[in-house]
Design an enzyme around this catalytic site. Sequence first.
Site, PDB file in Angstrom:
ATOM      1  CB  VAL A  91      37.741  86.032  41.447  1.00 30.87           C
ATOM      2  CG1 VAL A  91      38.049  85.302  40.214  1.00 30.87           C
ATOM      3  CG2 VAL A  91      39.376  86.261  42.291  1.00 30.87           C
ATOM      4  N   GLY A 106      33.891  89.526  39.203  1.00 33.30           N
ATOM      5  CA  GLY A 106      33.091  90.446  39.121  1.00 33.30           C
ATOM      6  C   GLY A 106      31.733  89.773  39.921  1.00 33.30           C
ATOM      7  CB  ILE A 125      30.951  85.022  38.039  1.00 36.58           C
ATOM      8  CG1 ILE A 125      30.800  85.772  36.426  1.00 36.58           C
ATOM      9  CG2 ILE A 125      30.802  83.616  37.883  1.00 36.58           C
ATOM     10  CD1 ILE A 125      32.005  85.599  35.555  1.00 36.58           C
ATOM     11  CD  GLU A 136      40.800 101.383  34.413  1.00 39.96           C
ATOM     12  OE1 GLU A 136      40.732 102.733  34.412  1.00 39.96           O
ATOM     13  OE2 GLU A 136      40.077 100.849  35.232  1.00 39.96           O
ATOM     14  CE  LYS A 172      39.896  89.689  37.513  1.00 38.13           C
ATOM     15  NZ  LYS A 172      39.050  90.167  36.590  1.00 38.13           N
TER      16      LYS A 172
END
Length: 416
Positions: free
Chosen positions: A127, A129, A131, A185, A200
């Site tokens: 969750v 990245g 952070i 993506e 998340k």
Amino acid sequence: MVYIGILGYGVVGSGVAEVIRKNSSSIKVRAGEEIKVKKILDIRDFSDSPDKDVLTKNSDDIFSDDSISIVVETIGGARIAYDFTKKALQAGKSVVTSNKELVATHGPELLKLARENNVSYLFEASVGGGIPIIRPLNRCLAANEISGIIGILNGTTNYILTQMKRDGKNFAEALKEAQEKGYAEADPTADIEGHDACRKIAILSSIAYNEFVDYKDIYTEGITRISLEDMHYAEAMNSAIKLIGMSKRIDGKVFARVSPALVSKTSPLSNVEDVFNAIVVKGNAIGDAMFYGRGAGKLPTASAVVADVIDIVKHAEGTIGTTWVVKEESNTINKDEVETKFFIRVKTEDIKRTEISIGELFGNINRVKTGNISVEDEVAFVTGRIPEKRLAEIVNKLKDFEFVIDIANMIRVLDE
């Protein structure tokens, strides 16, 4: 010396190897021991990789090597990654992952398995990245009763919405640019339909409320219907449109939702742009605490993974992590039961009659106008707080009038 194995040499897996290689000296100081990548599993060939000497296509090189005590799983998905994670934990190896889908789907089982084998299962990078949010929830905010979490949890959608707002690109143009820059993506479904943010908020809610919140029980709506017209209206309302993941405690139960929302510019969330994420945690002792930073990317995510590895090395004598209580019945509240404000745009052949009908159906409303676009054939307004089930019933009645062409859009208004 602590040896680790990495499963998957994609963006995050290669980033983990790079961070450990480049920052080995400082990592050794923080961990108390040198950490070295011994094997990396991937079925592809990387002949030019700086890690080519430790790459392998044989999973037994990791699982059967007793000197490897920590496995980093960066494969993604919830099938092969699940089997490999179970195998590692059962072999007495701690596991660190960035795999939000796996954690959101099998978290309780894998956490239990880790404790049974006296090892750790950590997932800070799943969750936000880079952070730090999971560790603060588990530790720094542990003295608080957490009443709610709200935030921008997906960098791809935030980038798209920023481009629409700031540069006037339509959704398709903004999505294409996000793909060209590597923010989205080739198949962007998980991002633009809200599934990534849903997983998340499920993970964060499970940690905050000490019970498993199943992502399948969370209402999820993406941003594909957001238009430039919606952006102009938002500006006229001194607001910004964001994809918001939120959850809160209501009478002992959990309400969670992912959807676009109009966020007032008085809120710090409205100013979070591009690929940045922001998460606000509401605690009864600390009040509101906000966590902000890049929510994705090779090195930010890898840094969170390596931080978990360091944490395990520092606590080698025991296990670290959490346990999620799984209740027999879902403890989540259906969105239909919760009161919400909505911004609604109605396409019509008769403005006057539509305004009268809206007043009769909704009672007091706030009419919204903007001079930036032609709105000669529609009425836009904000409702009061109303249960979503009741709102749907009223909107269906509005649709039945012969002069109403269509409901152009309905967007929730954030007033938490």
